[in-house]
Design an enzyme around this catalytic site. Structure first.
Site, PDB file in Angstrom:
ATOM      1  N   CYS A   1       5.720  -7.443   7.632  1.00 60.04           N
ATOM      2  CA  CYS A   1       6.833  -6.937   8.433  1.00 60.04           C
ATOM      3  C   CYS A   1       7.239  -8.005   9.433  1.00 60.04           C
ATOM      4  O   CYS A   1       6.434  -8.838   9.821  1.00 60.04           O
ATOM      5  CB  CYS A   1       6.387  -5.666   9.174  1.00 60.04           C
ATOM      6  SG  CYS A   1       7.739  -4.742   9.931  1.00 60.04           S
TER       7      CYS A   1
ATOM      8  N   CYS B   1      -1.526   3.059   8.966  1.00 62.35           N
ATOM      9  CA  CYS B   1      -0.545   1.997   8.753  1.00 62.35           C
ATOM     10  C   CYS B   1      -1.144   0.592   8.711  1.00 62.35           C
ATOM     11  O   CYS B   1      -1.760   0.138   9.649  1.00 62.35           O
ATOM     12  CB  CYS B   1       0.451   2.083   9.906  1.00 62.35           C
ATOM     13  SG  CYS B   1       1.837   1.003   9.740  1.00 62.35           S
TER      14      CYS B   1
ATOM     15  N   CYS C   1       1.095  -1.779  16.093  1.00 59.19           N
ATOM     16  CA  CYS C   1       1.064  -1.612  14.635  1.00 59.19           C
ATOM     17  C   CYS C   1       0.357  -2.790  13.996  1.00 59.19           C
ATOM     18  O   CYS C   1       0.675  -3.952  14.276  1.00 59.19           O
ATOM     19  CB  CYS C   1       2.490  -1.513  14.088  1.00 59.19           C
ATOM     20  SG  CYS C   1       2.547  -1.433  12.287  1.00 59.19           S
TER      21      CYS C   1
ATOM     22  N   SER D   1      11.164   5.644  14.985  1.00 59.46           N
ATOM     23  CA  SER D   1       9.919   5.315  15.694  1.00 59.46           C
ATOM     24  C   SER D   1      10.289   4.999  17.136  1.00 59.46           C
ATOM     25  O   SER D   1      10.646   3.876  17.458  1.00 59.46           O
ATOM     26  CB  SER D   1       9.253   4.104  15.034  1.00 59.46           C
ATOM     27  OG  SER D   1       8.828   4.462  13.737  1.00 59.46           O
ATOM     28  N   LEU D   2      10.209   6.006  17.988  1.00 57.90           N
ATOM     29  CA  LEU D   2      10.739   5.855  19.349  1.00 57.90           C
ATOM     30  C   LEU D   2       9.698   5.258  20.299  1.00 57.90           C
ATOM     31  O   LEU D   2       9.890   4.182  20.837  1.00 57.90           O
ATOM     32  CB  LEU D   2      11.230   7.219  19.849  1.00 57.90           C
ATOM     33  CG  LEU D   2      12.023   7.184  21.144  1.00 57.90           C
ATOM     34  CD1 LEU D   2      13.306   6.394  20.986  1.00 57.90           C
ATOM     35  CD2 LEU D   2      12.324   8.609  21.618  1.00 57.90           C
ATOM     36  N   HIS D   3       8.617   5.978  20.525  1.00 58.59           N
ATOM     37  CA  HIS D   3       7.423   5.496  21.239  1.00 58.59           C
ATOM     38  C   HIS D   3       7.592   5.213  22.729  1.00 58.59           C
ATOM     39  O   HIS D   3       6.599   4.992  23.421  1.00 58.59           O
ATOM     40  CB  HIS D   3       6.820   4.263  20.567  1.00 58.59           C
ATOM     41  CG  HIS D   3       6.598   4.424  19.095  1.00 58.59           C
ATOM     42  ND1 HIS D   3       6.062   5.560  18.540  1.00 58.59           N
ATOM     43  CD2 HIS D   3       6.858   3.587  18.047  1.00 58.59           C
ATOM     44  CE1 HIS D   3       5.987   5.416  17.225  1.00 58.59           C
ATOM     45  NE2 HIS D   3       6.470   4.242  16.901  1.00 58.59           N
TER      46      HIS D   3
ATOM     47  N   ASN E   1      -3.784   5.120  16.132  1.00 57.88           N
ATOM     48  CA  ASN E   1      -4.866   4.776  15.225  1.00 57.88           C
ATOM     49  C   ASN E   1      -5.320   3.358  15.530  1.00 57.88           C
ATOM     50  O   ASN E   1      -4.613   2.407  15.220  1.00 57.88           O
ATOM     51  CB  ASN E   1      -4.318   4.837  13.789  1.00 57.88           C
ATOM     52  CG  ASN E   1      -5.303   5.513  12.882  1.00 57.88           C
ATOM     53  OD1 ASN E   1      -6.502   5.318  13.005  1.00 57.88           O
ATOM     54  ND2 ASN E   1      -4.783   6.303  11.972  1.00 57.88           N
TER      55      ASN E   1
ATOM     56  N   CYS F   1       5.734  -4.827  16.248  1.00 53.97           N
ATOM     57  CA  CYS F   1       5.450  -3.752  17.201  1.00 53.97           C
ATOM     58  C   CYS F   1       3.986  -3.938  17.636  1.00 53.97           C
ATOM     59  O   CYS F   1       3.114  -4.149  16.798  1.00 53.97           O
ATOM     60  CB  CYS F   1       5.667  -2.389  16.567  1.00 53.97           C
ATOM     61  SG  CYS F   1       7.369  -2.179  15.992  1.00 53.97           S
TER      62      CYS F   1
ATOM     63  N   CYS G   1       3.552   8.245   1.154  1.00 53.32           N
ATOM     64  CA  CYS G   1       4.062   7.262   2.099  1.00 53.32           C
ATOM     65  C   CYS G   1       4.169   5.931   1.364  1.00 53.32           C
ATOM     66  O   CYS G   1       3.164   5.415   0.878  1.00 53.32           O
ATOM     67  CB  CYS G   1       3.068   7.202   3.250  1.00 53.32           C
ATOM     68  SG  CYS G   1       3.457   5.977   4.483  1.00 53.32           S
TER      69      CYS G   1
ATOM     70  N   GLY H   1       6.444  -2.272   6.365  1.00 50.20           N
ATOM     71  CA  GLY H   1       7.792  -2.839   6.339  1.00 50.20           C
ATOM     72  C   GLY H   1       8.833  -2.005   7.050  1.00 50.20           C
ATOM     73  O   GLY H   1       8.599  -0.856   7.418  1.00 50.20           O
ATOM     74  N   GLU H   2       9.987  -2.628   7.243  1.00 48.74           N
ATOM     75  CA  GLU H   2      11.118  -1.963   7.886  1.00 48.74           C
ATOM     76  C   GLU H   2      12.171  -1.674   6.807  1.00 48.74           C
ATOM     77  O   GLU H   2      12.854  -2.585   6.340  1.00 48.74           O
ATOM     78  CB  GLU H   2      11.678  -2.878   8.989  1.00 48.74           C
ATOM     79  CG  GLU H   2      12.996  -2.424   9.570  1.00 48.74           C
ATOM     80  CD  GLU H   2      13.031  -0.959   9.982  1.00 48.74           C
ATOM     81  OE1 GLU H   2      12.137  -0.496  10.703  1.00 48.74           O
ATOM     82  OE2 GLU H   2      13.972  -0.257   9.560  1.00 48.74           O
TER      83      GLU H   2
ATOM     84  N   GLU I   1       0.821  -1.203   0.000  1.00 47.83           N
ATOM     85  CA  GLU I   1       0.000   0.000   0.000  1.00 47.83           C
ATOM     86  C   GLU I   1       0.857   1.256   0.000  1.00 47.83           C
ATOM     87  O   GLU I   1       1.983   1.275   0.499  1.00 47.83           O
ATOM     88  CB  GLU I   1      -0.948   0.003   1.198  1.00 47.83           C
ATOM     89  CG  GLU I   1      -0.243   0.134   2.531  1.00 47.83           C
ATOM     90  CD  GLU I   1      -1.214   0.058   3.692  1.00 47.83           C
ATOM     91  OE1 GLU I   1      -1.839  -0.988   3.873  1.00 47.83           O
ATOM     92  OE2 GLU I   1      -1.328   1.049   4.426  1.00 47.83           O
TER      93      GLU I   1
ATOM     94  N   SER J   1      11.990   6.058   7.708  1.00 47.61           N
ATOM     95  CA  SER J   1      11.644   5.821   9.109  1.00 47.61           C
ATOM     96  C   SER J   1      12.024   4.401   9.513  1.00 47.61           C
ATOM     97  O   SER J   1      11.724   3.444   8.803  1.00 47.61           O
ATOM     98  CB  SER J   1      10.133   6.025   9.285  1.00 47.61           C
ATOM     99  OG  SER J   1       9.752   5.724  10.608  1.00 47.61           O
TER     100      SER J   1
END
Ligand code: SAH
Length: 391
Positions: A132, A361, A139, A241-243, A318, A136, A125, A187-188, A111, A219
């Site tokens: 992935c 996402c 996600c 992506s810290l979070h 989200n 996480c 994006c 994905g990473e 996507e 990212s």
């Protein structure tokens, strides 16, 4: 009677069976030219012509290539197409957000989302993998298995598809709607760095798509050893992506933290080339109610970022069906942002976009997977009914 088979004449292959040149890097185009017998001396020049037609003009027909001899155009059309992969879904939100689900192969769907008002004019994006491996916990893509890395061509194709829809051919530099690229889809990217770097080279090429390196953001969830390499190879902007601000919580939310903890991650970030106030690292922080949204954590975040030219992006969580978290209250997000602002950080709260088309996402693909499961059930039901005795 004698039947003669003329084996020298290959039957015309169906166009769909031919490979597409759209999205290929310059070295890959050159290799294709050599493959079809263009002499090496000329292959480079031909590749440059193709690059301009395909990535500057957006051409999808070899006959448009007026500076390429007719015979060569015919030869190219015998071996290749210029079309994009099939778009299985294209949705346009009321707020101008657009989302595409592209089928790169059987069962391989990725996507991309165009978001107006992000970056200079609007950002695309893009996905770097289908599925992935990182898991996480907040996600949705993390709940899908990795299917495979996308190739450099497949990554670039996502940009071509957006340009097609926005009507931005040829690639003019003025009044563009698509000005920025963010690798924040599925994905990473740092687990597919070779292809991501090759895609970026194609996207920034001034004779092609021509989007500046500083307008491209990659990212990562924190593949520490690859972070300085990303900077050296691509010159792209870095987003993390810290979070979470401590290892215990980050181990839980972003499990790759167990492999590369905050110390290793921040050492790697500090080694990112050319960081300064004009080239800052973006820290993404998803706001999870009661999990990572206390004011103490906002202060810890300020401490953690000391000495790093940084921007902070607070992302309202989200939710997705079955997700174990809720989004923080709006007041909480604003108070959190206030602590960051007082410490001198611009910390925009990323407004939810494209909610009406589920542009968050990982959601599009899962919707379509759900739909196809529903379709399967319906088909099974119909088959059942067809076989069963008439009522
Ligand atoms: N793997 C890369 C890029 C993909 S995720 C990375 O982790 O950075 C892109 C961004 O969306 C990340 O910051 C991710 O943490 C965030 N994200 C994922 N799921 C989300 C959700 N449900 N709500 C809000 N942000 C989410």
């Amino acid at each position: 009677m004698k039947i003669e088979l003329d084996l020298s004449r290959r039957p015309e292959a169906a166009p769909a069976a031919l490979p597409s040149l759209a999205g290929l890097s310059l070295p890959a185009l050159k290799a294709e030219m050599e493959k079809i017998g263009v002499e090496p001396r000329k292959a480079s020049m031909r590749a440059k012509q193709l690059r301009r037609w395909i990535h500057h003009f957006g051409t999808q027909d070899f006959d448009d290539m007026t500076d390429v001899a007719k015979e060569l155009r015919a030869e190219l059309a015998n071996h290749y197409i210029l079309t994009r992969p099939e778009i299985t879904e294209h949705q346009v939100s009321r707020d101008g957000t657009q989302k595409w689900l592209t089928r790169f192969g059987p069962g391989i769907e990725g996507e991309s989302v165009y978001i107006p008002g992000v970056g200079k004019a609007g950002a695309l994006c893009v996905s770097s993998q289908v599925g992935c491996t990182l898991n996480c916990t907040f996600c949705h893509t993390g709940t899908q298995k990795l299917v495979r890395n996308l190739t450099a061509q497949e990554i670039v194709t996502q940009v071509l598809i957006a340009r097609d829809a926005l009507g931005e051919w040829p690639a003019s530099t003025e009044g563009r709607l698509l000005t920025n690229i963010v690798f924040m889809g599925m994905g990473e990217p740092l687990y597919n760095l070779d292809n991501v770097a090759e895609a970026i080279d194609t996207i920034v090429d001034g004779d092609g798509i021509s989007i500046g390196r500083r307008r491209i953001t990659v990212s990562t969830a924190g593949v520490a050893p690859k972070i300085p390499e990303l900077g050296a190879r691509t010159g792209a902007m870095l987003a993390i992506s810290l979070h979470a601000t401590n290892d215990d919580l980050r181990n839980e939310l972003v499990p790759i933290n167990k492999k590369y903890n905050l110390k290793e991650l921040f050492d790697a970030i500090r080694a990112y080339p050319e960081l300064n106030n004009a080239k800052r690292v973006t820290f993404e922080y998803v706001m999870l109610k009661g999990v990572n949204d206390s004011l103490a954590e906002a202060r810890a975040l300020v401490q953690l970022l000391k000495g790093i030219p940084a921007k902070i992006n607070l992302i309202p969580f989200n939710p997705w069906p079955g997700s174990p978290y809720e989004c923080s209250e709006w007041d909480t997000i604003e108070e959190f942002a206030e602590v960051l602002n007082r410490a001198g950080y611009a910390s925009p709260i990323r407004t939810p976009r494209g909610r009406d088309i589920l542009a968050a996402c990982g959601q599009l693909r899962s919707e379509s997977v759900k739909k196809s499961a529903a379709e399967k059930r319906r088909e099974a039901l119909e088959a059942d009914q067809a076989e069963g005795p008439a009522a």
